[in-house]
Design a protein around this motif. Structure first.
Motif, PDB file in Angstrom:
ATOM      1  N   GLY A   9     -15.900 -32.270  40.997  1.00 29.82           N
ATOM      2  CA  GLY A   9     -15.308 -31.369  39.963  1.00 29.82           C
ATOM      3  C   GLY A   9     -15.303 -31.733  38.564  1.00 29.82           C
ATOM      4  O   GLY A   9     -15.437 -30.975  37.959  1.00 29.82           O
ATOM      5  N   SER A  10     -14.989 -32.941  38.531  1.00 30.30           N
ATOM      6  CA  SER A  10     -14.986 -33.521  36.868  1.00 30.30           C
ATOM      7  C   SER A  10     -16.257 -33.582  36.279  1.00 30.30           C
ATOM      8  O   SER A  10     -16.530 -32.982  35.281  1.00 30.30           O
ATOM      9  N   LYS A  11     -17.352 -33.907  36.934  1.00 33.33           N
ATOM     10  CA  LYS A  11     -18.701 -33.871  36.317  1.00 33.33           C
ATOM     11  C   LYS A  11     -18.975 -32.542  36.204  1.00 33.33           C
ATOM     12  O   LYS A  11     -19.568 -32.109  34.986  1.00 33.33           O
ATOM     13  N   ALA A  12     -18.825 -31.345  36.946  1.00 34.36           N
ATOM     14  CA  ALA A  12     -19.102 -30.047  36.637  1.00 34.36           C
ATOM     15  C   ALA A  12     -18.373 -29.694  35.460  1.00 34.36           C
ATOM     16  O   ALA A  12     -18.967 -29.070  34.718  1.00 34.36           O
ATOM     17  N   HIS A  13     -17.098 -30.032  35.384  1.00 35.05           N
ATOM     18  CA  HIS A  13     -16.408 -29.645  34.280  1.00 35.05           C
ATOM     19  C   HIS A  13     -16.916 -30.123  32.915  1.00 35.05           C
ATOM     20  O   HIS A  13     -16.654 -29.433  31.845  1.00 35.05           O
ATOM     21  N   VAL A  14     -16.999 -31.477  33.218  1.00 31.51           N
ATOM     22  CA  VAL A  14     -17.614 -31.977  31.982  1.00 31.51           C
ATOM     23  C   VAL A  14     -18.917 -31.296  31.125  1.00 31.51           C
ATOM     24  O   VAL A  14     -19.197 -31.046  30.206  1.00 31.51           O
ATOM     25  N   ARG A  15     -19.733 -31.219  32.247  1.00 33.07           N
ATOM     26  CA  ARG A  15     -21.190 -30.510  31.956  1.00 33.07           C
ATOM     27  C   ARG A  15     -20.921 -29.209  31.395  1.00 33.07           C
ATOM     28  O   ARG A  15     -21.537 -28.579  30.337  1.00 33.07           O
ATOM     29  N   ALA A  16     -20.008 -28.277  32.019  1.00 40.01           N
ATOM     30  CA  ALA A  16     -19.861 -27.083  31.517  1.00 40.01           C
ATOM     31  C   ALA A  16     -19.111 -27.032  30.092  1.00 40.01           C
ATOM     32  O   ALA A  16     -19.324 -25.984  29.310  1.00 40.01           O
ATOM     33  N   ILE A  17     -18.582 -28.204  29.729  1.00 39.34           N
ATOM     34  CA  ILE A  17     -18.296 -28.015  28.244  1.00 39.34           C
ATOM     35  C   ILE A  17     -19.117 -28.800  27.224  1.00 39.34           C
ATOM     36  O   ILE A  17     -19.727 -28.192  26.158  1.00 39.34           O
ATOM     37  N   THR A  18     -19.784 -29.935  27.613  1.00 40.58           N
ATOM     38  CA  THR A  18     -20.591 -30.632  26.713  1.00 40.58           C
ATOM     39  C   THR A  18     -22.004 -30.010  26.530  1.00 40.58           C
ATOM     40  O   THR A  18     -22.800 -30.650  25.651  1.00 40.58           O
ATOM     41  N   ARG A  19     -22.349 -29.231  27.495  1.00 41.74           N
ATOM     42  CA  ARG A  19     -23.917 -28.506  27.228  1.00 41.74           C
ATOM     43  C   ARG A  19     -23.468 -27.263  26.513  1.00 41.74           C
ATOM     44  O   ARG A  19     -24.687 -26.426  26.436  1.00 41.74           O
ATOM     45  N   THR A  20     -22.688 -27.007  26.075  1.00 31.81           N
ATOM     46  CA  THR A  20     -22.434 -25.563  25.653  1.00 31.81           C
ATOM     47  C   THR A  20     -22.656 -25.469  23.920  1.00 31.81           C
ATOM     48  O   THR A  20     -22.532 -26.536  23.472  1.00 31.81           O
ATOM     49  N   PRO A  21     -23.467 -24.507  23.404  1.00 25.51           N
ATOM     50  CA  PRO A  21     -23.581 -24.527  21.936  1.00 25.51           C
ATOM     51  C   PRO A  21     -22.513 -24.782  21.142  1.00 25.51           C
ATOM     52  O   PRO A  21     -22.627 -25.444  20.154  1.00 25.51           O
ATOM     53  N   ARG A  22     -21.341 -24.267  21.521  1.00 26.57           N
ATOM     54  CA  ARG A  22     -19.990 -24.611  20.700  1.00 26.57           C
ATOM     55  C   ARG A  22     -19.811 -25.989  20.537  1.00 26.57           C
ATOM     56  O   ARG A  22     -19.374 -26.335  19.456  1.00 26.57           O
ATOM     57  N   PHE A  23     -19.824 -26.836  21.751  1.00 29.54           N
ATOM     58  CA  PHE A  23     -19.634 -28.236  21.979  1.00 29.54           C
ATOM     59  C   PHE A  23     -20.701 -28.984  20.974  1.00 29.54           C
ATOM     60  O   PHE A  23     -20.530 -29.588  20.051  1.00 29.54           O
ATOM     61  N   VAL A  24     -21.997 -28.582  21.009  1.00 31.95           N
ATOM     62  CA  VAL A  24     -22.861 -29.447  20.216  1.00 31.95           C
ATOM     63  C   VAL A  24     -22.925 -29.009  18.815  1.00 31.95           C
ATOM     64  O   VAL A  24     -23.050 -30.099  18.081  1.00 31.95           O
ATOM     65  N   ILE A  25     -22.447 -27.705  18.395  1.00 35.14           N
ATOM     66  CA  ILE A  25     -22.510 -27.561  17.042  1.00 35.14           C
ATOM     67  C   ILE A  25     -21.264 -28.212  16.398  1.00 35.14           C
ATOM     68  O   ILE A  25     -21.430 -28.957  15.274  1.00 35.14           O
TER      69      ILE A  25
END
Length: 386
Positions: free
Chosen positions: A198-214
């Protein structure tokens, strides 16, 4: 938060100040004596710190995961011990490759004991009330260079740089190791920790978003531009005909500006949304860089501009500490923030040498400041989307 230990914030403030003073600021102070003794160039010696910081950027991602799942005591105590070993190796280094190896090892220590892990611990401890203790930490640790630069210089003057680094290793061991070992959690007892999947899925769901990258890119660009100019404020001002003593004083006043910025950040955080606050701080920084690039004088005005940039840098530190939690909460904060801050740590390592290099290519520090102003202006506009 039930996990917060009595005396923990005080312990972290002391440990951070000592760690920054000895694992970061000691080398800039020691560059000239080391070069004089060994014949190694100033650039080669300074680059060793940059190599360590690049290692810190990479290792920090793993440290963040450990902080989330296992608690801070083991990883931060081990980081302090590695830091002690690295300073011993600095003192012993018979040649430049071994000197680099010592600072590479220091990079692993930095990843476990400098700001990002401390920010993660305070965010976990204080939750929604994190801004004030984060401000306290950065205000105290912001005095690291003020406290330790004279101490390091005095030691080197009295006993030479090699013996001084052995003494510094002893100070680091005596101060930071017990503080981390006795005042940090051995494990987390609250209900924030989730399953690994669950933690890995949650991390990926955030760190791979355009908002996070920008946001990550704009924060890294702000780090790069602000550091490249303010670290090199002395040659910037010398180019305008300002005396060396005044330029050196201005460098110190930038530190005072950081304190002002950090004190004011709490009020700004209460009255603005995260993306508005980011754009406002970046915009102020960009305006400061434009002014520094084009204002010819007088000296008092240039000093005022430099202090403004220092205040922006002070706000930027707290902006970095709260950017993830303000937008995505505190779940898996150590892991996500480790990913988030890695580019900032990396460009922070490259910025001090990039400024002079770009000035050399463009022909002046004013032209370098223009380029940095353009970059930070773009970052300010882009941050509105984050």
């Amino acid at each position: 938060m039930t996990d917060r230990l009595r005396g923990g914030l005080v312990a972290l403030c002391i440990a951070e100040t000592t760690s920054w003073g000895l694992l970061y600021y000691s080398l800039p102070v020691a560059v000239a004596p080391i070069s004089e003794d060994t014949g190694w160039s100033h650039t080669a010696i300074t680059a060793a710190l940059s190599v360590g910081l690049l290692v810190s950027a990479i290792a920090g991602i793993r440290v963040g995961r450990i902080l989330d799942t296992q608690g801070p005591r083991t990883v931060m105590t081990l980081g302090a011990l590695i830091g002690v070993l690295s300073l011993v190796l600095v003192a012993w280094s018979p040649n430049l490759p071994m000197f680099y190896l010592a600072w590479l090892l220091a990079g692993f220590a930095q990843s476990a004991v400098l700001y990002p892990p401390a920010f993660a611990v305070i965010t976990r401890w204080y939750g929604p009330q994190r801004v004030v203790p984060l401000t306290t930490l950065t205000l105290v640790a912001g005095l690291a260079s003020t406290i330790f630069a004279p101490i390091v210089a005095y030691l080197i003057d009295q006993v030479g740089w090699r013996t001084s680094y052995l003494i510094m290793a002893g100070i680091l061991a005596a101060v930071t190791v017990p503080l981390h070992a006795f005042f940090l959690n051995s494990s987390w007892t609250d209900n924030i920790t989730h399953s690994a999947h669950g933690s890995k899925a949650h991390v990926r769901a955030i760190t791979r978003t355009p908002r996070f990258v920008i946001l990550q890119i704009t924060m890294a660009l702000a780090t790069f531009t602000l550091f490249a100019v303010t670290i090199n404020i002395i040659p910037v001002l010398l180019e305008r005909g300002i005396s060396y003593s005044t330029a050196a004083l201005t460098l110190g006043l930038i530190g005072a500006g950081q304190v002002i910025g950090r004190i004011g950040y709490s009020r700004l955080a209460r009255s603005t949304a995260a993306h508005t606050r980011t754009a406002l701080i970046f915009g102020l920084g960009a305006n400061g860089l434009w002014l520094l690039a084009y204002v010819p004088g007088p000296a008092a005005l240039l000093i005022a501009i430099a202090v403004l940039l220092g205040a922006v840098r002070g706000c930027h530190t707290l902006l970095q500490a709260t950017a993830v939690s303000d937008r995505w909460g505190t779940q898996n904060f150590g892991t996500i923030n480790g990913v988030f801050t890695a580019p900032m740590t990396a460009v922070g390592a490259l910025a001090p040498v990039s400024g002079p290099a770009l000035a050399s290519v463009l022909g002046s520090y004013s032209a370098m400041a223009v380029v940095m102003a353009v970059i930070l202006t773009v970052a300010a506009l882009s941050s509105m989307r984050s």
